[in-house]
Write an enzyme that holds these catalytic residues in place. Structure first.
Site, PDB file in Angstrom:
ATOM      1  N   ASN A   9      -3.878   1.793  -3.407  1.00 32.64           N
ATOM      2  CA  ASN A   9      -3.241   3.061  -3.780  1.00 32.64           C
ATOM      3  C   ASN A   9      -1.889   2.741  -4.411  1.00 32.64           C
ATOM      4  O   ASN A   9      -0.954   2.369  -3.709  1.00 32.64           O
ATOM      5  CB  ASN A   9      -3.085   3.919  -2.510  1.00 32.64           C
ATOM      6  CG  ASN A   9      -2.277   5.179  -2.771  1.00 32.64           C
ATOM      7  OD1 ASN A   9      -2.029   5.559  -3.916  1.00 32.64           O
ATOM      8  ND2 ASN A   9      -1.872   5.844  -1.699  1.00 32.64           N
ATOM      9  N   LYS A  11       0.168   4.698  -5.715  1.00 34.97           N
ATOM     10  CA  LYS A  11       1.148   5.795  -5.541  1.00 34.97           C
ATOM     11  C   LYS A  11       1.820   6.104  -6.889  1.00 34.97           C
ATOM     12  O   LYS A  11       1.181   5.948  -7.930  1.00 34.97           O
ATOM     13  CB  LYS A  11       2.139   5.453  -4.427  1.00 34.97           C
ATOM     14  CG  LYS A  11       1.410   5.050  -3.143  1.00 34.97           C
ATOM     15  CD  LYS A  11       2.284   4.984  -1.938  1.00 34.97           C
ATOM     16  CE  LYS A  11       1.438   4.588  -0.735  1.00 34.97           C
ATOM     17  NZ  LYS A  11       2.189   4.577   0.516  1.00 34.97           N
ATOM     18  N   HIS A  94      -3.710  12.167   1.938  1.00 34.99           N
ATOM     19  CA  HIS A  94      -2.774  11.078   2.230  1.00 34.99           C
ATOM     20  C   HIS A  94      -1.552  11.668   2.943  1.00 34.99           C
ATOM     21  O   HIS A  94      -1.132  12.785   2.654  1.00 34.99           O
ATOM     22  CB  HIS A  94      -2.364  10.376   0.930  1.00 34.99           C
ATOM     23  CG  HIS A  94      -1.611   9.106   1.196  1.00 34.99           C
ATOM     24  ND1 HIS A  94      -0.269   9.111   1.521  1.00 34.99           N
ATOM     25  CD2 HIS A  94      -2.012   7.810   1.230  1.00 34.99           C
ATOM     26  CE1 HIS A  94       0.118   7.858   1.735  1.00 34.99           C
ATOM     27  NE2 HIS A  94      -0.921   7.053   1.568  1.00 34.99           N
ATOM     28  N   GLU A  96       1.468  11.264   2.571  1.00 33.57           N
ATOM     29  CA  GLU A  96       2.547  11.707   1.687  1.00 33.57           C
ATOM     30  C   GLU A  96       2.232  13.071   1.083  1.00 33.57           C
ATOM     31  O   GLU A  96       3.128  13.879   0.837  1.00 33.57           O
ATOM     32  CB  GLU A  96       2.792  10.638   0.601  1.00 33.57           C
ATOM     33  CG  GLU A  96       3.463   9.408   1.207  1.00 33.57           C
ATOM     34  CD  GLU A  96       3.080   8.085   0.568  1.00 33.57           C
ATOM     35  OE1 GLU A  96       2.606   8.068  -0.580  1.00 33.57           O
ATOM     36  OE2 GLU A  96       3.249   7.046   1.247  1.00 33.57           O
ATOM     37  N   GLU A 166      -4.271   5.833   8.660  1.00 33.96           N
ATOM     38  CA  GLU A 166      -2.978   5.289   8.237  1.00 33.96           C
ATOM     39  C   GLU A 166      -1.880   5.859   9.129  1.00 33.96           C
ATOM     40  O   GLU A 166      -1.414   6.979   8.897  1.00 33.96           O
ATOM     41  CB  GLU A 166      -2.684   5.683   6.782  1.00 33.96           C
ATOM     42  CG  GLU A 166      -3.689   5.150   5.786  1.00 33.96           C
ATOM     43  CD  GLU A 166      -3.102   5.117   4.374  1.00 33.96           C
ATOM     44  OE1 GLU A 166      -3.048   4.032   3.800  1.00 33.96           O
ATOM     45  OE2 GLU A 166      -2.673   6.170   3.876  1.00 33.96           O
ATOM     46  N   GLY A 172       4.624   1.631   4.417  1.00 37.76           N
ATOM     47  CA  GLY A 172       5.801   1.244   3.637  1.00 37.76           C
ATOM     48  C   GLY A 172       6.954   0.759   4.492  1.00 37.76           C
ATOM     49  O   GLY A 172       8.067   0.578   4.007  1.00 37.76           O
ATOM     50  N   SER A 212       1.242  -1.078   5.730  1.00 40.83           N
ATOM     51  CA  SER A 212       1.825  -2.429   5.691  1.00 40.83           C
ATOM     52  C   SER A 212       0.786  -3.527   5.862  1.00 40.83           C
ATOM     53  O   SER A 212       1.049  -4.566   6.480  1.00 40.83           O
ATOM     54  CB  SER A 212       2.948  -2.568   6.730  1.00 40.83           C
ATOM     55  OG  SER A 212       3.999  -1.673   6.427  1.00 40.83           O
TER      56      SER A 212
HETATM   57  P1  13P Z   1       1.759   0.406   2.401  1.00 38.61           P
HETATM   58  O1  13P Z   1       0.659  -0.600   2.329  1.00 38.61           O
HETATM   59  O2  13P Z   1       2.792   0.254   1.334  1.00 38.61           O
HETATM   60  O3  13P Z   1       2.331   0.484   3.789  1.00 38.61           O
HETATM   61  O4  13P Z   1       1.088   1.841   2.121  1.00 38.61           O
HETATM   62  C1  13P Z   1      -0.065   2.199   2.769  1.00 38.61           C
HETATM   63  C2  13P Z   1      -0.583   3.440   2.150  1.00 38.61           C
HETATM   64  O5  13P Z   1       0.006   4.494   2.270  1.00 38.61           O
HETATM   65  C3  13P Z   1      -1.812   3.347   1.344  1.00 38.61           C
HETATM   66  O6  13P Z   1      -2.312   4.602   1.031  1.00 38.61           O
END
Ligand code: 13P
Length: 249
Positions: A9, A11, A94, A96, A166, A172, A212
Protein backbone atom coordinates in the site's frame (compact mmCIF):
# COMPACT_ATOMS: atom_id res chain seq x y z
CA UNK A 1 -4.87 -24.04 0.44
CA UNK A 2 -5.20 -20.37 1.26
CA UNK A 3 -3.59 -17.78 -0.96
CA UNK A 4 -0.36 -16.29 0.37
CA UNK A 5 -0.41 -12.58 -0.37
CA UNK A 6 1.99 -9.69 0.00
CA UNK A 7 0.43 -6.34 -0.91
CA UNK A 8 2.15 -2.97 -0.98
CA UNK A 9 0.00 0.00 0.00
CA UNK A 10 1.87 3.03 -1.27
CA UNK A 11 -0.57 5.42 0.44
CA UNK A 12 -0.24 9.05 -0.75
CA UNK A 13 3.37 8.79 -1.91
CA UNK A 14 5.23 9.20 -5.21
CA UNK A 15 4.79 11.49 -8.20
CA UNK A 16 4.36 10.06 -11.67
CA UNK A 17 7.96 9.26 -12.66
CA UNK A 18 8.77 7.74 -9.27
CA UNK A 19 5.59 5.69 -9.20
CA UNK A 20 6.21 4.23 -12.65
CA UNK A 21 9.80 3.55 -11.73
CA UNK A 22 8.85 1.70 -8.55
CA UNK A 23 6.15 -0.32 -10.29
CA UNK A 24 8.51 -1.24 -13.12
CA UNK A 25 11.18 -2.34 -10.66
CA UNK A 26 8.77 -4.45 -8.60
CA UNK A 27 7.22 -6.04 -11.67
CA UNK A 28 10.62 -6.79 -13.18
CA UNK A 29 12.18 -8.16 -10.02
CA UNK A 30 12.60 -11.76 -9.11
CA UNK A 31 10.43 -13.04 -6.36
CA UNK A 32 9.96 -16.71 -5.89
CA UNK A 33 6.38 -16.70 -7.14
CA UNK A 34 4.99 -18.63 -4.19
CA UNK A 35 3.01 -15.57 -3.09
CA UNK A 36 0.51 -13.37 -4.84
CA UNK A 37 2.16 -9.99 -5.13
CA UNK A 38 -0.05 -6.89 -5.28
CA UNK A 39 0.89 -3.25 -5.70
CA UNK A 40 -1.59 -0.64 -4.52
CA UNK A 41 -0.48 2.74 -5.88
CA UNK A 42 -2.35 6.03 -5.73
CA UNK A 43 -5.38 5.73 -8.03
CA UNK A 44 -4.10 8.27 -10.54
CA UNK A 45 -1.31 5.86 -11.55
CA UNK A 46 -3.32 2.65 -11.59
CA UNK A 47 -4.26 2.63 -15.26
CA UNK A 48 -0.66 2.95 -16.40
CA UNK A 49 0.65 0.45 -13.88
CA UNK A 50 -1.88 -2.24 -14.82
CA UNK A 51 -0.53 -2.00 -18.37
CA UNK A 52 3.05 -2.46 -17.16
CA UNK A 53 1.91 -5.41 -15.00
CA UNK A 54 -0.19 -6.98 -17.75
CA UNK A 55 2.04 -9.90 -18.65
CA UNK A 56 3.45 -10.37 -15.15
CA UNK A 57 2.23 -12.15 -12.04
CA UNK A 58 1.85 -8.86 -10.17
CA UNK A 59 -1.71 -7.67 -9.56
CA UNK A 60 -2.77 -4.08 -9.01
CA UNK A 61 -5.19 -2.66 -6.45
CA UNK A 62 -6.65 0.64 -5.32
CA UNK A 63 -6.61 2.21 -1.89
CA UNK A 64 -10.23 3.27 -1.78
CA UNK A 65 -13.46 3.09 -3.78
CA UNK A 66 -16.86 4.75 -3.66
CA UNK A 67 -19.77 2.90 -2.10
CA UNK A 68 -21.95 4.36 -4.86
CA UNK A 69 -22.46 2.87 -8.28
CA UNK A 70 -21.94 6.00 -10.44
CA UNK A 71 -23.22 9.54 -10.85
CA UNK A 72 -23.02 12.88 -9.08
CA UNK A 73 -20.36 12.14 -6.45
CA UNK A 74 -17.67 14.69 -7.22
CA UNK A 75 -14.14 13.49 -6.56
CA UNK A 76 -15.04 9.84 -6.11
CA UNK A 77 -13.97 6.78 -8.12
CA UNK A 78 -16.40 3.93 -8.56
CA UNK A 79 -15.62 0.25 -8.81
CA UNK A 80 -16.66 0.02 -12.48
CA UNK A 81 -13.97 2.60 -13.36
CA UNK A 82 -11.39 0.76 -11.34
CA UNK A 83 -12.30 -2.54 -12.93
CA UNK A 84 -12.21 -0.98 -16.39
CA UNK A 85 -8.53 -0.05 -16.04
CA UNK A 86 -7.53 -3.54 -14.98
CA UNK A 87 -7.20 -3.35 -11.22
CA UNK A 88 -8.16 -6.48 -9.32
CA UNK A 89 -8.11 -5.55 -5.64
CA UNK A 90 -9.50 -2.73 -3.51
CA UNK A 91 -8.61 -1.84 0.05
CA UNK A 92 -11.69 -1.17 2.14
CA UNK A 93 -11.63 0.45 5.56
CA UNK A 94 -7.96 1.15 6.00
CA UNK A 95 -7.49 2.69 9.45
CA UNK A 96 -6.41 5.97 7.84
CA UNK A 97 -9.74 6.10 5.98
CA UNK A 98 -11.55 5.31 9.22
CA UNK A 99 -9.60 7.93 11.20
CA UNK A 100 -9.25 10.86 8.76
CA UNK A 101 -12.25 10.39 6.50
CA UNK A 102 -14.70 9.22 9.10
CA UNK A 103 -15.48 5.95 7.36
CA UNK A 104 -17.78 3.84 9.52
CA UNK A 105 -18.46 0.13 9.35
CA UNK A 106 -21.85 0.77 7.76
CA UNK A 107 -20.33 2.65 4.81
CA UNK A 108 -17.56 0.07 4.57
CA UNK A 109 -20.13 -2.72 4.33
CA UNK A 110 -21.63 -0.89 1.33
CA UNK A 111 -18.17 -0.48 -0.21
CA UNK A 112 -17.42 -4.19 0.18
CA UNK A 113 -20.69 -5.01 -1.56
CA UNK A 114 -19.95 -2.64 -4.42
CA UNK A 115 -16.39 -3.96 -4.81
CA UNK A 116 -17.68 -7.54 -5.07
CA UNK A 117 -20.44 -6.54 -7.44
CA UNK A 118 -17.83 -5.39 -9.94
CA UNK A 119 -15.80 -8.54 -9.37
CA UNK A 120 -12.88 -6.94 -7.62
CA UNK A 121 -11.44 -8.51 -4.47
CA UNK A 122 -11.87 -6.41 -1.34
CA UNK A 123 -9.06 -6.36 1.18
CA UNK A 124 -11.06 -5.44 4.25
CA UNK A 125 -8.95 -3.81 6.95
CA UNK A 126 -9.55 -3.97 10.67
CA UNK A 127 -7.53 -3.23 13.77
CA UNK A 128 -7.57 -1.47 17.11
CA UNK A 129 -5.98 1.72 18.37
CA UNK A 130 -3.48 1.56 21.23
CA UNK A 131 -5.93 2.80 23.87
CA UNK A 132 -8.36 0.03 22.95
CA UNK A 133 -5.65 -2.59 23.36
CA UNK A 134 -4.61 -1.05 26.67
CA UNK A 135 -8.20 -1.24 27.87
CA UNK A 136 -8.36 -4.88 26.77
CA UNK A 137 -11.07 -4.01 24.28
CA UNK A 138 -9.20 -5.02 21.11
CA UNK A 139 -10.98 -8.31 20.47
CA UNK A 140 -14.39 -6.72 20.86
CA UNK A 141 -13.51 -3.88 18.57
CA UNK A 142 -12.18 -6.11 15.81
CA UNK A 143 -15.22 -8.37 16.20
CA UNK A 144 -17.52 -5.38 15.61
CA UNK A 145 -15.48 -4.25 12.59
CA UNK A 146 -15.67 -7.73 11.06
CA UNK A 147 -19.35 -8.30 11.86
CA UNK A 148 -20.57 -4.91 10.70
CA UNK A 149 -18.30 -4.67 7.67
CA UNK A 150 -18.45 -8.22 6.32
CA UNK A 151 -21.17 -10.38 7.82
CA UNK A 152 -23.86 -9.14 5.43
CA UNK A 153 -22.10 -11.31 2.84
CA UNK A 154 -23.08 -14.87 2.04
CA UNK A 155 -20.54 -17.72 1.95
CA UNK A 156 -19.77 -17.42 -1.74
CA UNK A 157 -19.12 -13.69 -1.35
CA UNK A 158 -16.93 -13.92 1.73
CA UNK A 159 -14.78 -16.45 -0.10
CA UNK A 160 -13.85 -13.65 -2.49
CA UNK A 161 -12.62 -11.39 0.31
CA UNK A 162 -9.24 -10.92 1.91
CA UNK A 163 -8.95 -9.56 5.44
CA UNK A 164 -6.07 -7.46 6.74
CA UNK A 165 -5.47 -7.07 10.47
CA UNK A 166 -3.56 -3.84 11.04
CA UNK A 167 -3.23 -2.72 14.66
CA UNK A 168 -3.21 1.07 14.40
CA UNK A 169 -0.44 1.38 16.99
CA UNK A 170 1.87 -0.59 14.71
CA UNK A 171 1.23 1.37 11.51
CA UNK A 172 4.13 3.58 10.50
CA UNK A 173 5.48 3.54 14.05
CA UNK A 174 8.25 0.99 13.72
CA UNK A 175 6.53 -1.00 16.48
CA UNK A 176 5.38 -4.34 15.10
CA UNK A 177 2.86 -6.56 16.80
CA UNK A 178 4.74 -9.52 18.21
CA UNK A 179 4.37 -12.74 16.35
CA UNK A 180 2.13 -14.03 19.18
CA UNK A 181 -0.06 -10.93 19.18
CA UNK A 182 -0.55 -11.22 15.42
CA UNK A 183 -1.33 -14.96 15.55
CA UNK A 184 -3.72 -14.48 18.48
CA UNK A 185 -5.81 -11.90 16.63
CA UNK A 186 -5.69 -13.75 13.31
CA UNK A 187 -6.90 -16.93 15.02
CA UNK A 188 -9.66 -14.91 16.68
CA UNK A 189 -10.76 -13.50 13.29
CA UNK A 190 -10.75 -16.99 11.79
CA UNK A 191 -12.87 -18.21 14.69
CA UNK A 192 -15.41 -15.46 13.98
CA UNK A 193 -15.48 -16.59 10.34
CA UNK A 194 -15.87 -20.22 11.43
CA UNK A 195 -18.83 -19.40 13.68
CA UNK A 196 -20.56 -17.51 10.91
CA UNK A 197 -19.62 -19.45 7.76
CA UNK A 198 -18.25 -22.81 8.92
CA UNK A 199 -14.72 -24.16 9.10
CA UNK A 200 -14.21 -24.93 5.42
CA UNK A 201 -15.00 -21.38 4.38
CA UNK A 202 -13.03 -19.83 7.25
CA UNK A 203 -9.99 -21.93 6.40
CA UNK A 204 -10.06 -20.63 2.81
CA UNK A 205 -9.90 -16.91 3.60
CA UNK A 206 -6.51 -15.19 3.61
CA UNK A 207 -5.82 -12.94 6.59
CA UNK A 208 -2.89 -10.55 6.18
CA UNK A 209 -0.95 -8.72 8.86
CA UNK A 210 -0.04 -5.04 8.48
CA UNK A 211 1.92 -2.65 10.66
CA UNK A 212 5.68 -2.00 10.45
CA UNK A 213 6.23 -5.27 8.63
CA UNK A 214 9.73 -5.32 7.16
CA UNK A 215 12.33 -7.78 5.87
CA UNK A 216 13.69 -8.31 9.40
CA UNK A 217 10.38 -9.41 10.94
CA UNK A 218 8.34 -10.75 8.01
CA UNK A 219 9.56 -14.31 8.28
CA UNK A 220 8.62 -14.67 11.93
CA UNK A 221 5.19 -13.13 11.33
CA UNK A 222 4.48 -15.29 8.28
CA UNK A 223 5.44 -18.49 10.11
CA UNK A 224 2.22 -18.24 12.13
CA UNK A 225 -0.43 -20.61 10.93
CA UNK A 226 -3.15 -17.98 10.61
CA UNK A 227 -0.99 -15.25 9.07
CA UNK A 228 -1.29 -15.57 5.30
CA UNK A 229 0.86 -12.65 4.29
CA UNK A 230 1.27 -8.93 4.75
CA UNK A 231 -0.15 -5.56 3.89
CA UNK A 232 2.96 -3.44 3.71
CA UNK A 233 3.15 0.36 3.93
CA UNK A 234 6.55 2.04 4.26
CA UNK A 235 8.62 -0.97 3.20
CA UNK A 236 6.63 -1.32 -0.02
CA UNK A 237 8.12 1.98 -1.26
CA UNK A 238 11.50 0.30 -1.60
CA UNK A 239 11.73 -2.48 -4.15
CA UNK A 240 14.35 -4.60 -2.45
CA UNK A 241 12.59 -4.44 0.93
CA UNK A 242 9.24 -5.27 -0.63
CA UNK A 243 10.62 -8.21 -2.58
CA UNK A 244 12.56 -9.44 0.46
CA UNK A 245 9.25 -9.47 2.37
CA UNK A 246 7.57 -11.35 -0.50
CA UNK A 247 10.36 -13.92 -0.35
CA UNK A 248 9.95 -14.40 3.41
CA UNK A 249 7.58 -17.36 3.37
P1 13P B 1 3.51 0.45 7.60
O1 13P B 1 4.02 -0.82 7.01
O2 13P B 1 4.19 1.68 7.08
O3 13P B 1 3.47 0.38 9.10
O4 13P B 1 1.98 0.60 7.13
C1 13P B 1 1.12 -0.46 7.23
C2 13P B 1 -0.13 -0.13 6.51
O5 13P B 1 -0.88 0.73 6.92
C3 13P B 1 -0.41 -0.83 5.25
O6 13P B 1 -1.70 -0.60 4.81
Amino acid sequence: MRKKIVAGNWKMNKVHADAINLATEVIGSSYDGSVNLIVIPPAVFVSEITKIAASSKVAVGVQNTSQFEAGAYTGELCTAMIKSVGAQYALVGHSERRAYFNERNEVLAAKVKQVLKDELTPIYCCGEMLEEREKGNHFNLVKTQIKEGLFHLDSSQILNCVIAYEPVWAIGTGVTASSDQAQEMHAFIRELLTDKYGADTAQSISILYGGSCKPSNAKELFLNKDVDGGLIGGASLNTSDFIAIANSF
